[in-house]
Design a protein around this motif. Structure first.
Motif: not given
Length: 253
Positions: A49-53, A204-207
């Motif tokens: 789910d892209p909304e979950i981080r 998100p991608q950097a993390l």
């Protein structure tokens, strides 16, 4: 809110944070096969789910988890199958693509300790004790702990935890680098959720790249989980384990 595994696993979403709560207080959150399956599914669906981080694990007051349900162990020892749900969860944990956080209060035995080795931030309360009595039960370490704990603690402290089954207080665990912080019981969940929301707010991608660089190579961890699993399944059916389970169950009566 979603309640799974007969109400023993409660899944909630708070904006971009998914919480996975073990909710079996009458058994001190001893984890059944159904609970493992529900948690594995929650991790996998949250990762998709892209909304979950971020994912967060909680227990109940005074009990993060007493470890695996020994009735399940007994069933395997007496000829049942190897409990694939356990290994599915451990692999989902090790391979999770989203940051993992945990809030640990009180009892943290077996998987109640080793689960946190895969977390990026673990908060615990002063009354928490981390303990892995695998050998006392005639078993071996699991969840990749035979690889991860020596990497953090060094071999001798790792042997004390995984071989001798020595309990580590929350302060000892923090000093050793096993957990991030120790906070009061009444502020534990707020502290974890505040941290989780801060994590979820990062690019998100950097993390993800930063997290992957900091973690042990996943291939090595997954390989170790599988290797431990082979030994664990064999040990469950050993005379040592059967005697240990019977002795433990007798003490509970």
């Amino acid at each position: 809110m979603a309640s799974l595994a007969n109400g023993h696993i409660i899944i909630e979403r708070r904006r971009a944070v998914q919480t996975i709560r073990m909710n079996r207080p009458d058994k001190k959150n001893a984890i059944t096969r159904a609970m493992y399956a529900a948690m594995a599914a929650a991790l996998q669906s949250g990762d998709a789910d892209p909304e979950i981080r971020a994912h967060v694990f909680f227990g109940v007051p005074g009990a993060f988890s007493a470890g695996n349900d020994l009735a399940d162990f007994m069933a395997v020892a007496m000829g049942g199958d190897g409990g694939q749900e356990v290994w599915d969860f451990l692999l989902a944990l090790a391979q999770s693509e989203k940051p993992l956080l945990s809030g640990v209060d009180g009892i943290a035995v077996g998987i109640g300790t080793t689960l946190n080795l895969h977390c990026d931030l673990t908060f615990a309360t002063p009354r928490t004790v981390f303990k892995t009595p695998f050998v006392d039960l005639g078993l071996v370490p699991e969840a990749g702990s035979s690889l991860l704990v020596p990497a953090v603690l060094g071999r001798q402290q790792a042997f004390a935890m995984l071989g001798l089954g020595k309990g580590f207080s929350a302060e000892q665990a923090k000093a050793a680098g096993l957990i991030y912080d120790v906070v009061p019981e009444d502020t534990l969940e707020a502290a974890v959720l505040t941290a989780a929301e801060a994590v979820a707010a990062k690019p998100p991608q950097a993390l993800k790249i930063a997290r992957d660089l900091m973690r042990a190579p996943r291939e090595a961890v997954v390989a170790r989980i599988r290797e431990e699993g082979e030994h664990f399944r064999e040990r469950l059916k050993s005379d040592e384990a059967k005697q240990a389970f019977v002795a433990f169950m007798s003490r509970k009566k």
